[in-house]
Write an enzyme that holds these catalytic residues in place. Sequence first.
Site, PDB file in Angstrom:
ATOM      1  CB  SER A  94      -6.213  -2.137  -2.377  1.00 32.69           C
ATOM      2  OG  SER A  94      -5.830  -3.431  -2.006  1.00 32.69           O
TER       3      SER A  94
ATOM      4  CG  ASP B 130       0.095   0.611  -0.381  1.00 36.69           C
ATOM      5  OD1 ASP B 130       1.288   0.798  -0.677  1.00 36.69           O
ATOM      6  OD2 ASP B 130      -0.256  -0.041   0.623  1.00 36.69           O
TER       7      ASP B 130
ATOM      8  CG  HIS C 159      -3.260  -1.664   1.978  1.00 38.33           C
ATOM      9  ND1 HIS C 159      -2.510  -1.413   0.853  1.00 38.33           N
ATOM     10  CD2 HIS C 159      -4.364  -2.331   1.545  1.00 38.33           C
ATOM     11  CE1 HIS C 159      -3.119  -1.913  -0.214  1.00 38.33           C
ATOM     12  NE2 HIS C 159      -4.257  -2.467   0.190  1.00 38.33           N
TER      13      HIS C 159
END
Length: 377
Positions: free
Chosen positions: A151, A176, A345
Site C-alpha cells: 500500500s 496491492d 487489502h
Amino acid sequence: MEKQLHLNLFASRPPMAGGVQASSKMKMGPGRKRDFSPLPWSHYFETMEDVEVENENGKDIFRIYCSGSHGPVLLLLHGGGHSALSWAVFTGVIFSRITCRVVAMDLRAHGDSKVKNPEDLSADTMAKDIGKVVEVLYGENPPPIMIIGHSMGGAIAVHTAIANQLPSLLGLCVIDVVEGTAMDALNSMQNFLRSRPKTFKSLENAIEWSVKSGQIRNMESARVSMGGQVKKCEDPTSSPGVSNSIGDGIIEEDEEEEAEVESNKKRMKEDDQEMKKESIFSWRVDLSKTEKYWDGWFRGLSALFLTCPVPKLLLLAGVDRLDKDLTIGQMQGKFQMQVLPQCGHAVHEDAPEKVADALATFMVRHKFTEFKEGYLC
C-alpha cells in the site's frame, strides 16, 4: 465498487459475503472462545533494534526488526497506519522458503520510530529515510536488496527505487497498490477514517475489532501486528471519544433530590476512578492529518513503477485494481503480476504463505537466491 475504493489505501476491503467473523467461527467450532491476546515480535523476528540516522534537525531513530545473516536482504515497508509488525507472520514463512535476510522497518511517525519532524510524510523524505537506514546498517557496500512494500509502503518503495536510494537494489515488489484505484479513493478516505473507532478499551479489544471488521483476516497476524497500530494513552480520560469528566451534566433541581444526586455523584466518581485505572488505546498515527501527502504518494505511481530498471513483481488482491498504464505494461511483459483472491487489502497478512510462495518463486527465477534444502515449491 467506488464506495469500497477508499479501503485500498490504508485498511482492508470489507469482508465478503458471510464475513470474516462468521467464517472464523465456523472454523473454531461451537462453544470455543477465540483468542485475541497479543503475540510478541520475538516469535517471528530474531532481533529488534533502533537505528539512528543524522538529518538537518538532529537525529532520527527508526525501529527495525531483523532475521537472517545470509543471502539477499528483503527490505519490508508497511502500509499507512501499520508498522513493521505487519510483516511478522510473513517473515516466518519466507524464511522457511528461501535463503535471505529480512529487515522490516517502522517508517517515520509509525510504530516505534521517533523522528524530529513526524509531520513530514512526503514520499521524498521517506525515501531518503530508507536510504539512510540502509547506509547505517551496511555502510558503503550494502548486500543485494529486494525492496517490498504494501500500500503506502509500496508507493514509497517505488519512489525509493526511482531516486536510486538503494544502489544495490535487485528487484521491486509492490503489494496491492496502483495509481488508478488509489487516486479514485482519496475523496472518500476521510469519511472512512472517521468511521473507525477512535479508542479501544484494551489491545485485545483492538485485535478483536481488526479481525471482525475485516481489516486483518488472519487472526495470528492481527495478534502480533495490531500492537504496532495502536498505543496506550498516557491519560485515558483525555483520549478522543472519552469524556474528561463523567460527572458533568448533573443538575440539582430540588432539595428533595439532593441525597439522590449526591449518591449519583459518589457512584460516578468511583466509576471515573475505575476508568482511569483502565488502559485506553488509540491509533498511533492520525491518518486524517496525512492527507496533504496522499497525492504525492500515488500520482504518477504507475509510470514510475514501469520505469524502475529492475525486475518487478506486482501482487494484487483483485484484478480490478489494474489501471490503464499497468494493463498495457503487463501485456508488454514489463513486470510479473499475480492475483491472490479471497484476500483483503492486507494481502501479506491475510495470506502470508501465498505471498511468500509468489515472492520466493520470483526471486529464484531471477537467480536472486535459492530455495532452502528440503523446501518443495
